[in-house]
Design a protein around this motif. Structure first.
Motif, PDB file in Angstrom:
ATOM      1  N   VAL A  66      -4.266   1.606   7.907  1.00 38.75           N
ATOM      2  CA  VAL A  66      -4.011   1.058   6.574  1.00 38.75           C
ATOM      3  C   VAL A  66      -4.232   2.130   5.512  1.00 38.75           C
ATOM      4  O   VAL A  66      -3.448   2.276   4.569  1.00 38.75           O
ATOM      5  CB  VAL A  66      -4.908  -0.174   6.313  1.00 38.75           C
ATOM      6  CG1 VAL A  66      -4.888  -0.557   4.834  1.00 38.75           C
ATOM      7  CG2 VAL A  66      -4.435  -1.357   7.149  1.00 38.75           C
ATOM      8  N   ASP A  92      -6.191  -9.715   7.720  1.00 35.35           N
ATOM      9  CA  ASP A  92      -5.859  -8.380   8.189  1.00 35.35           C
ATOM     10  C   ASP A  92      -4.392  -8.063   7.948  1.00 35.35           C
ATOM     11  O   ASP A  92      -4.036  -6.954   7.548  1.00 35.35           O
ATOM     12  CB  ASP A  92      -6.191  -8.263   9.676  1.00 35.35           C
ATOM     13  CG  ASP A  92      -6.225  -6.819  10.145  1.00 35.35           C
ATOM     14  OD1 ASP A  92      -7.034  -6.049   9.612  1.00 35.35           O
ATOM     15  OD2 ASP A  92      -5.426  -6.473  11.017  1.00 35.35           O
ATOM     16  N   ILE A  95      -3.866  -7.380   4.195  1.00 35.40           N
ATOM     17  CA  ILE A  95      -4.329  -6.040   3.833  1.00 35.40           C
ATOM     18  C   ILE A  95      -3.264  -5.011   4.199  1.00 35.40           C
ATOM     19  O   ILE A  95      -2.975  -4.086   3.427  1.00 35.40           O
ATOM     20  CB  ILE A  95      -5.657  -5.718   4.534  1.00 35.40           C
ATOM     21  CG1 ILE A  95      -6.793  -6.547   3.920  1.00 35.40           C
ATOM     22  CG2 ILE A  95      -5.986  -4.227   4.431  1.00 35.40           C
ATOM     23  CD1 ILE A  95      -8.099  -6.458   4.685  1.00 35.40           C
ATOM     24  N   GLU A  98      -0.420  -5.275   1.709  1.00 38.73           N
ATOM     25  CA  GLU A  98      -0.832  -4.766   0.396  1.00 38.73           C
ATOM     26  C   GLU A  98      -0.907  -3.242   0.381  1.00 38.73           C
ATOM     27  O   GLU A  98      -0.773  -2.626  -0.676  1.00 38.73           O
ATOM     28  CB  GLU A  98      -2.187  -5.346   0.007  1.00 38.73           C
ATOM     29  CG  GLU A  98      -2.141  -6.811  -0.413  1.00 38.73           C
ATOM     30  CD  GLU A  98      -3.488  -7.327  -0.860  1.00 38.73           C
ATOM     31  OE1 GLU A  98      -4.501  -6.914  -0.264  1.00 38.73           O
ATOM     32  OE2 GLU A  98      -3.522  -8.146  -1.796  1.00 38.73           O
ATOM     33  N   SER A  99      -1.124  -2.633   1.532  1.00 36.35           N
ATOM     34  CA  SER A  99      -1.215  -1.175   1.598  1.00 36.35           C
ATOM     35  C   SER A  99       0.150  -0.516   1.451  1.00 36.35           C
ATOM     36  O   SER A  99       0.232   0.701   1.295  1.00 36.35           O
ATOM     37  CB  SER A  99      -1.847  -0.751   2.925  1.00 36.35           C
ATOM     38  OG  SER A  99      -0.931  -0.947   4.001  1.00 36.35           O
TER      39      SER A  99
END
Length: 236
Positions: A66, A92, A95, A98-99
């Protein structure tokens, strides 16, 4: 004789058996595959190999996939990224999206599913959907050019991921029309994974609002339609 260069896929995973399996499978389907086992090697070899897409493991001994994804995006690398995750948790996956990842797939997975996702992401990257008008769309200070898959604010390019561009295409193709999450999923992601992707759409909307809105909490362009989904209002 076909001299068209092969599409390049970089696979970043510390499992040697999985790497070899994916290399054999992807090569058999006409891809040029480079195998990398850690984040350091990824950054060292990305310039020379110039991949068209990266398959990136979430958990690597040399670093977090990530974080590697965030670093690539921070350096304006817009290479499509599919994140591999061994965790089957919504948080998870969120995330990962969003990365800046364009898609994700949980381990274990069928190589056929990964191939389908690769082809979907690459298809989105190559150009706009034939259903989207290839003329610039103007709204407020923004100009969206579906032919170039580019959003401008004035003369400045707004950095968006491939997934965010695809979502914006879906909105501009259906101005002022309420769209359910399921409809947006079909238009913007070309898959149907049920409720677990509803949240992914919400996260993508949040990221798109941050790029477009002066106040994402009081959106002007992408409005929530309670009980239905979202609506793009170009004349707001």
């Amino acid at each position: 004789m076909n001299n068209k260069p092969l599409t390049k896929i970089m696979v970043v995973d510390d499992d040697p058996d999985l790497r070899q399996l994916l290399a054999q499978y992807l090569n058999r389907h006409g891809y040029d595959t480079l195998l990398v086992d850690d984040c350091n090697d990824l950054f060292q070899r990305i310039t020379k190999f110039t991949p068209d897409l990266i398959v990136l493991d979430r958990m690597l001994p040399s670093g977090d996939g990530v974080e590697a994804c965030r670093n690539l995006r921070a350096h304006n690398e817009d290479i499509p990224i599919i994140l591999l995750t061994g965790r089957d948790e919504t948080a998870d996956r969120i995330i990962g999206l969003e990365s800046g990842a364009d898609d994700y797939i949980g381990k274990p997975f069928d190589p056929r599913e990964l191939l389908a996702r690769i082809e979907t992401v690459l298809r989105r990257k190559k150009g706009p959907s034939s259903l989207v008008k290839e003329v610039p769309i103007h709204f407020g200070p923004f100009t969206f050019d579906p032919a170039k898959r580019q959003l401008l604010k004035g003369d400045t390019v707004v950095k968006l991921t491939g997934g965010e561009i695809n979502l914006l295409e879906a909105f501009v193709k259906n101005p002022s029309k309420p769209l359910s999450r399921e409809k947006l999923l079909a238009l913007a992601r070309d898959d149907d994974e049920g409720e677990r992707n509803d949240r992914a759409i919400d996260i993508a909307i949040l990221r798109l609002r941050r790029a477009l809105e002066d106040d994402p909490k009081d959106p002007r362009w992408i409005q929530t339609v309670w009980g239905i989904g979202y609506r793009f209002s170009p004349n707001a």
